[in-house]
Write a protein that holds these residues in place. Structure first.
Motif, PDB file in Angstrom:
ATOM      1  N   ARG A 171      -9.472  15.806  40.540  1.00 47.49           N
ATOM      2  CA  ARG A 171     -10.563  15.842  39.562  1.00 47.49           C
ATOM      3  C   ARG A 171     -10.877  17.289  39.181  1.00 47.49           C
ATOM      4  O   ARG A 171     -10.999  17.625  38.003  1.00 47.49           O
ATOM      5  CB  ARG A 171     -11.799  15.170  40.144  1.00 47.49           C
ATOM      6  N   LEU A 192     -19.812  15.507  32.881  1.00 47.96           N
ATOM      7  CA  LEU A 192     -18.389  15.329  32.590  1.00 47.96           C
ATOM      8  C   LEU A 192     -17.759  14.328  33.545  1.00 47.96           C
ATOM      9  O   LEU A 192     -18.062  14.315  34.739  1.00 47.96           O
ATOM     10  CB  LEU A 192     -17.655  16.669  32.686  1.00 47.96           C
ATOM     11  N   LEU A 228     -10.536  19.198  35.472  1.00 52.62           N
ATOM     12  CA  LEU A 228     -11.669  19.879  34.856  1.00 52.62           C
ATOM     13  C   LEU A 228     -11.318  21.327  34.524  1.00 52.62           C
ATOM     14  O   LEU A 228     -11.629  21.817  33.432  1.00 52.62           O
ATOM     15  CB  LEU A 228     -12.892  19.824  35.769  1.00 52.62           C
ATOM     16  N   VAL A 253     -13.822  12.512  34.600  1.00 57.38           N
ATOM     17  CA  VAL A 253     -12.370  12.587  34.447  1.00 57.38           C
ATOM     18  C   VAL A 253     -11.907  11.152  34.231  1.00 57.38           C
ATOM     19  O   VAL A 253     -12.199  10.259  35.028  1.00 57.38           O
ATOM     20  CB  VAL A 253     -11.693  13.232  35.669  1.00 57.38           C
ATOM     21  N   THR A 271     -10.627  15.143  30.610  1.00 61.66           N
ATOM     22  CA  THR A 271     -12.061  15.312  30.767  1.00 61.66           C
ATOM     23  C   THR A 271     -12.783  14.707  29.569  1.00 61.66           C
ATOM     24  O   THR A 271     -12.408  14.958  28.430  1.00 61.66           O
ATOM     25  CB  THR A 271     -12.400  16.812  30.877  1.00 61.66           C
ATOM     26  N   CYS A 290     -15.385  18.373  27.132  1.00 61.34           N
ATOM     27  CA  CYS A 290     -14.973  17.032  26.729  1.00 61.34           C
ATOM     28  C   CYS A 290     -13.820  17.171  25.740  1.00 61.34           C
ATOM     29  O   CYS A 290     -13.921  17.916  24.764  1.00 61.34           O
ATOM     30  CB  CYS A 290     -16.151  16.297  26.090  1.00 61.34           C
TER      31      CYS A 290
END
Length: 128
Positions: A66, A92, A70, A94, A113, A77
């Motif tokens: 994850r 946010l 990111l 994933v 993301t 996004c």
């Protein structure tokens, strides 16, 4: 805590034990055995057969994976560009590009993301 002989018996040498440890640390699955890390890396390029075949990856995204996604996406996004750095309160997620329910795997290539609004609005409405 353990003697060099223990590592020699288990891995062949101290150097090989260190290589296995590095492979384990860099793997996406924290519960994966060190010897399986190299095998999983070799299987990553194989194709997935749908139907009665078993999946290669789990649905859950590890914390390590994850964070990598990111960072790769710049904590923004991919759909609308929202970022918690410019807009406080943005959450946010994933997300699987090809949904898990439609055969998508949990691989770096199939993850991106999304902000909470974009991700929850999409659901699994992806057409395959």
């Amino acid at each position: 805590q353990f003697s060099a002989t223990t590592y020699g018996k288990r891995f062949g040498s101290w150097s090989k034990a260190l290589h296995e440890f590095v492979a384990w640390v860099n793997s996406d699955s924290p519960d994966q055995a060190p010897q399986d890390a190299e095998a999983a890396r070799g299987a990553a390029g194989s194709t997935v057969q749908m139907g009665s075949a078993t999946r290669r990856t789990r649905r859950e995204i590890s914390e390590r994976q994850r964070f990598r996604i990111l960072v790769r996406d710049g904590f923004r996004c991919k759909a609308c560009g929202a970022s918690p750095l410019t807009q406080p309160g943005i959450e946010l997620h994933v997300d699987h590009v090809l949904p898990w329910s439609k055969g998508g795997e949990t691989t770096n290539e199939n993850l991106e993301t999304k902000c909470k609004q974009c991700n929850l609005g999409k659901g699994n409405a992806f057409n395959v």
